[in-house]
Design an enzyme around this catalytic site. Structure first.
Site, mmCIF file in Angstrom:
data_model
loop_
_atom_site.group_PDB
_atom_site.id
_atom_site.type_symbol
_atom_site.label_atom_id
_atom_site.label_comp_id
_atom_site.label_asym_id
_atom_site.label_seq_id
_atom_site.Cartn_x
_atom_site.Cartn_y
_atom_site.Cartn_z
ATOM 1 N N ASN A 167 0.847 -1.187 0.000
ATOM 2 C CA ASN A 167 0.000 0.000 0.000
ATOM 3 C C ASN A 167 0.882 1.235 0.000
ATOM 4 O O ASN A 167 1.362 1.682 1.045
ATOM 5 C CB ASN A 167 -0.923 -0.014 1.216
ATOM 6 N N GLU A 168 1.110 1.776 -1.178
ATOM 7 C CA GLU A 168 2.022 2.896 -1.354
ATOM 8 C C GLU A 168 1.379 4.201 -0.885
ATOM 9 O O GLU A 168 0.173 4.257 -0.651
ATOM 10 C CB GLU A 168 2.406 3.012 -2.836
ATOM 11 N N PRO A 169 2.190 5.262 -0.726
ATOM 12 C CA PRO A 169 1.621 6.562 -0.369
ATOM 13 C C PRO A 169 0.459 6.923 -1.290
ATOM 14 O O PRO A 169 0.533 6.756 -2.502
ATOM 15 C CB PRO A 169 2.803 7.515 -0.566
#
Length: 639
Positions: free
Chosen positions: A159-161
């Site tokens: 879950n990236e920025p």
């Protein structure tokens, strides 16, 4: 799980262990307790599992508990966080393969109870696969314990920025930083998949309890943002602050930036001002914060920056100022091996014996000159008997075209001198054919690994000769844990420790230098340091006589430098010595221009080292101490 003390600045409960070994074992035992309790109740235990280097020791302990203490996984259902996309399950970088190598192949979990996102699903079927994955988690009753790591971007899972708190299992595009960090596993960023399937933040937050693990100084900054910062989708891990049963498990290094460790006086936490190390930490922080020399700090400076209790203890600011100033001044020495016939009362090293037998442990074939090249040169110049132990071959950090170039050299050399042309040509053809047909990330053939290892060995010998170290004082250990041909290594074994013990007994050093650079993202430094420590502890337990006259110094520099308050020996490096150090580093030509595994810092290692050495000197200058071109720093480890 463990009970936690939540400090005022922290929004998530944290527990800090001295090292990742102790922390990993503790978490594994907590998981084992839950598995056993559920089995006794006739219930299934649902585990959410993570990959990467962080949980590997925890998995090893779970395997040990199964094999030696009878822990059964028959009642366990597992769901993994993520998988690269696309990815074949048998690929070296596959998380399916990872989980089987580290856990599933060694325990009695039922195959039908293992769930890992499928990197082979056709793209048009990914959305349905993800929906079904969520259904399987719900059908199992939800995840009991979700194990997490954390990436440098603050991602959990993939879950990236920008990932929202309500996000579900899905296909996601990987952040550039995440791909850069994964580049070493894939032998180049260009080989890293651009997408991955990951549980969403919302999926993770539905777990009954969550345990996030983080080790090493490289994670310290993002851990602080997660634990103490505002909740934001730019750091998805901060969403864990919403969960009622979450705990963060850290080693000392990963906790370094937390307020309770870095500046406890600002959080109103009790401080033992009789602890000289804490006073030194506080005053160097205060001086750097206010950009003032230590001797110019005033009573008002103390009172206005949370140090009024220290002021009460010392009476006057100047009392503490002069004590810390003197301590820092006494760390500086131009004689790292000790100055002969000199009063050593306030020097970091003993004057005798002189000259000393010095043994420098270098995890890779260039760490000695990168991290302490100036000190190494000075030790040789001052007449000490300097030995270097290259602990690993470093063979995976050589580009394929370098191996071809050297194989071609052998063929051309033999042809020029009319030696065994057929054999030389065959070697060249084998190497070229092997590398041409190698898939990205595939392990090199044994022959290619040997050539790459010899390239690194030749460069190390060249650097030693430049520094004035005799050929017989360069020891190539080729520790077995490293020789997998892959970034992922074997655990440290008995043979690694035995080889280290044998070399120590052979050299019988009075001074040892070892790499304490635990920020190394690939972990080789950490394993090599453990080999040295375990070997020394074994020799001590055996009553080794020569060890009683041996001091151990830890260096850094390739990845990170020691905090100024921790430095116990600071060796000034002149402009001329810095140039010589750079030339010694340049002898490692295969690492020049573009290192194969640069980590997060894309600069060449000599650039990083010089910047860190100059920064250390600048900090000493700012604190009111003499101004030098550069400084190499060391911390003593007492056996």
């Amino acid at each position: 799980m463990h009970s936690f003390e939540n400090h005022p600045a922290e929004r998530i409960p944290t527990t800090i262990y001295p090292d990742s070994e102790e922390a990993s074992v503790a978490v594994a035992r907590d998981i084992a307790t839950l598995i056993r309790n559920r089995a006794a109740e006739g219930r299934m235990c649902v585990l959410g599992l993570a990959t990467g280097s962080t949980p590997t020791r925890m998995y090893e302990e779970l395997v040990r508990l199964h094999q030696e203490e009878g822990l059964s996984f028959q009642n366990v259902i597992s769901f993994n966080l993520d998988e690269y996309y696309p990815m074949q399950p048998n690929s070296l970088q596959s998380y399916v393969r990872f989980m089987h190598e580290y856990l599933f192949d060694h325990i009695d979990i039922r195959p039908e109870n293992v769930h890992i996102p499928d990197g082979t699903v056709r793209q048009e079927e990914v959305a349905e696969f993800c929906r079904h994955y969520e259904e399987q988690i719900r059908a199992a009753g939800g995840i009991d314990i979700q194990i997490l790591g954390i990436g440098r971007t603050g991602h959990i899972g993939f879950n990236e920025p920008g990932s929202g708190a309500a996000s579900r299992t899905r296909l996601i595009t990987l952040d550039h930083i995440t791909r850069t960090d994964a580049a070493s596993d894939f032998y180049g960023e260009e080989n890293v998949p651009r997408r991955a399937i990951t549980m969403g933040v919302g999926t993770i937050l539905e777990a009954h309890s969550i345990v996030l693990l983080a080790w090493g100084e490289g994670k310290a900054a993002v851990v602080k943002r997660m634990v103490e910062g505002e909740m934001t989708d730019s750091v998805p891990a901060t969403y864990l602050q919403k969960h009622p049963e979450v705990s963060v498990i850290l080693d000392d290094a990963a906790a370094a930036e937390l307020t309770q460790r870095k500046t406890p006086w600002l959080a109103g936490l009790p401080c033992n001002w009789q602890d000289e190390a804490l006073v030194r930490k506080a005053l160097t922080w205060l001086a750097r914060t206010l950009q003032k020399p230590i001797l110019k700090l005033t009573d008002e400076d103390y009172n206005e920056n949370g140090l009024s209790e220290l002021l009460n203890e010392s009476g006057l600011a100047y009392n503490s100022n002069i004590r810390v100033f003197n301590e820092l001044q006494h760390t500086i020495t131009g004689w790292p091996g000790g100055k002969p016939n000199a009063d050593d009362t306030y020097r970091p090293e003993r004057q005798s014996p002189f000259p000393k037998r010095v043994l420098i442990f270098s995890p890779h074939p260039d760490d000695d000159v990168i991290s302490m090249g100036g000190t190494l040169l000075r030790l040789v110049d001052q007449g000490h008997d300097v030995h270097v132990a290259y602990q690993t071959s470093g063979n995976i950090a050589v580009f394929d075209d370098e191996a071809i170039r050297f194989a071609e050299f052998v063929a051309d050399y033999d042809a020029a001198f009319r030696l065994d042309e057929q054999q030389a040509e065959t070697l060249y053809e084998r190497v070229v054919d092997s590398l041409k047909n190698k898939a990205p990330g595939q392990v090199d053939s044994a022959e290619v690994q040997l050539i790459k290892g010899l390239i690194r060995r030749g460069e190390a010998k060249s650097a030693c000769r430049y520094a004035g170290i005799p050929d017989e004082n360069a020891h190539f250990m080729d520790l077995p844990f490293y020789e997998t041909g892959r970034v992922r290594k074997k655990p440290l074994g008995e043979e690694d420790i035995r080889l280290t013990v044998d070399l120590l007994n052979q050299v019988r050093p009075q001074q040892i230098y070892a790499a304490g650079d635990l920020s190394d993202p690939h972990g080789t430094h950490r394993v090599c340091l453990s080999a040295v420590f375990q070997a020394l502890q074994r020799l001590k337990a055996e009553g080794c006589e020569w060890l009683k006259d041996c001091w151990v110094w830890l260096y850094r520099g390739a990845w990170q430098e020691w905090d100024i308050d921790r430095i116990e020996m600071a060796v000034p490096i002149s402009p001329q010595e810095l140039t010589r150090k750079r030339r010694a580093i340049f002898k490692h030509q295969s690492q020049k221009d573009r290192p194969l595994f640069p980590g997060a810092d894309q600069r060449e290692f000599w650039q990083r080292a010089e910047e860190r050495n100059r920064t250390t000197a600048k900090i000493y200058d700012q604190l009111g101490l003499p101004e030098y071109e550069a400084i190499e720093a060391f911390v003593r480890w007492k056996i």
